[in-house]
Design a protein around this motif. Sequence first.
Motif, short mmCIF file in Angstrom:
data_model
loop_
_atom_site.label_atom_id
_atom_site.label_comp_id
_atom_site.label_asym_id
_atom_site.label_seq_id
_atom_site.Cartn_x
_atom_site.Cartn_y
_atom_site.Cartn_z
N TYR A 30 -3.47 -1.15 6.02
CA TYR A 30 -2.82 -0.61 4.82
C TYR A 30 -2.73 0.96 4.94
O TYR A 30 -3.40 1.67 4.31
N TRP A 34 -2.87 1.92 -2.55
CA TRP A 34 -2.94 0.84 -3.35
C TRP A 34 -3.52 1.10 -4.52
O TRP A 34 -4.65 1.54 -4.42
N HIS A 72 1.81 -1.27 -7.43
CA HIS A 72 0.60 -1.85 -6.44
C HIS A 72 0.53 -1.15 -5.33
O HIS A 72 -0.54 -0.98 -4.88
N TYR A 82 3.19 -1.47 8.64
CA TYR A 82 2.98 -2.32 7.45
C TYR A 82 4.41 -2.94 7.21
O TYR A 82 5.21 -2.26 7.37
N GLN A 108 -0.98 -4.52 -9.83
CA GLN A 108 -2.09 -4.94 -9.42
C GLN A 108 -3.24 -4.91 -10.53
O GLN A 108 -2.89 -4.25 -11.53
N TRP A 165 0.62 -11.36 -4.86
CA TRP A 165 -0.02 -10.10 -4.81
C TRP A 165 -0.49 -9.44 -5.81
O TRP A 165 -1.16 -8.18 -5.99
N ASP A 170 -4.62 -12.51 -2.61
CA ASP A 170 -3.34 -12.82 -2.44
C ASP A 170 -3.17 -14.30 -1.83
O ASP A 170 -2.22 -14.83 -2.31
N ARG A 202 -5.87 -14.41 8.37
CA ARG A 202 -4.90 -13.65 7.37
C ARG A 202 -3.77 -15.07 6.94
O ARG A 202 -3.64 -15.84 7.66
N TYR A 208 3.85 -16.19 3.78
CA TYR A 208 4.72 -14.94 3.97
C TYR A 208 6.03 -15.18 3.22
O TYR A 208 6.67 -14.31 2.58
N TYR A 358 -9.23 -14.76 4.61
CA TYR A 358 -8.99 -13.82 3.53
C TYR A 358 -9.44 -14.39 2.15
O TYR A 358 -10.80 -13.96 1.85
C1 DGY Z 1 -1.28 -7.25 1.88
O1 DGY Z 1 -0.32 -6.77 2.63
O2 DGY Z 1 -1.91 -8.19 2.57
C2 DGY Z 1 -1.74 -6.68 0.79
O3 DGY Z 1 -2.87 -7.24 0.33
C3 DGY Z 1 -0.53 -6.61 -0.35
O4 DGY Z 1 -1.15 -6.23 -1.30
#
Ligand code: DGY
Length: 436
Positions: A30, A34, A72, A82, A108, A165, A170, A202, A208, A358
């Motif tokens: 990340y 955020w 967010h 990312y 968020q 999100w 998530d 994840r 996704y 997660y």
């Molecule tokens: C992610 O990319 O997993 C984040 O949690 C999105 O906010």
Amino acid sequence: MKDKLLAEAQKVLNANFQKEGFTIPSKKLYPFQWKWDSGFIAIGYAHYDMDKAESEITTLLDAQWANGFIPHIVFHTDTDTYFPGADFHQSALHPMSSKKYRSTGLVQPPVLGFVLEELYEISKNKKATLQYIRSQIDKVYDNHQYFYQNRDPLNEGLVYIYHNWESGTDNSPIWDGIFENLDSPEYDFERRDTSHVNPEQRPTKREYDHYLHIIDIAKKYKYDDQKIAAHSPFLVQDPLFNAMLIKSNEALIMLYGLLGGDNIKIKQLEKWQEKAVFQMNKKLFDEDLNAYVYYDLRNKKHIRLISSSSFTPLFAGIPSKKDAENLVNTLVSRFGGEDRYLCASFDPTSTHFRPKKYWRGPVWINLNWILFRGLKRYEFKDLARRVKEDSVQLVSKNGYYEYFDCRKEVLDSGNGAYGGNNFSWSAALLIDMLNE
Ligand code: DGY
């Protein structure tokens, strides 16, 4: 042990601090700012470096849009570790988006109101901190106004989220039913998160696809709230999101009272607050499950599943004493077995529970912090102490990770920590709990 944990936590935060004045949640995984992370991070800094705490909030609010929206993710820098980044989100589609920063067109949970109050409570120089709050508080108020004016199409006092999100949780099983009915395209893209973290911890590729598809729909409407409310396949009233807004309303009322001279804003906040609390209890409290649940506005039905978000209204003082007792019984009976640490992110008695994945089961320190405060507020002292002690165990046995296994046998072996390491809000909120 306490001193060692505190020193390590400060090290984590300081190493994640960026020269632009904000803190990344975790390296590579990340790499930007955020929103709700920044709020929790500021609470940690406030205990030892108020300049950094303030800077965290200032940099975030600097990216606010002209309509009060706070994004967010703020993409302060360019990095390709990312996905999906600024090029995918295209915040410039919205006519009122920030001209200075690229961001997402998502929000968020609205934590900033109560974060300002925390800064004030923690501060050793209340006068200076109040002065800082005076310089920022109207931006937070404008954000609340944005929510009530744009995200409550039925004028109920409850605001919607249009993407998972936005919930902060998530890949919770809560969203599965919505995604099952989506005909999302198979996107061709390169995931980056799964090169930093074991994929079994994840979301899946198919999830996704849905996440990207919903954003593409919002982009088609240039992130226009009214059009999103009319067309987004994901439109949910979430108990965590609304509880954070209510808690932040309460904090703004308190802070405007301290600052003096803004009675019109206080009256407006009180009006929003009264309606919101009433509707939370009327619409989102499920008397059979004895828990707060979700309402799917698009498909006009409740989502009757229990997650750690179901208990967050305690923090905002929303339930009556009696409902709070019933809610806590649900917490203890479903989440609180002797062989578990509190508090799993999803109902461990459900077939959807996954202890490593997660938001489908692992324990998160921010939700534990919210729960700890909520239990204290209603004077469930022993349980509050347990949540705090459990949080300390998770971290001291495994390090400042992103999320943790709730099963004691796994956690105690030292292999029960998942996601990103040196995770900022785990460090920040442990600092706060250890200072309690
Ligand atoms: C992610 O990319 O997993 C984040 O949690 C999105 O906010």
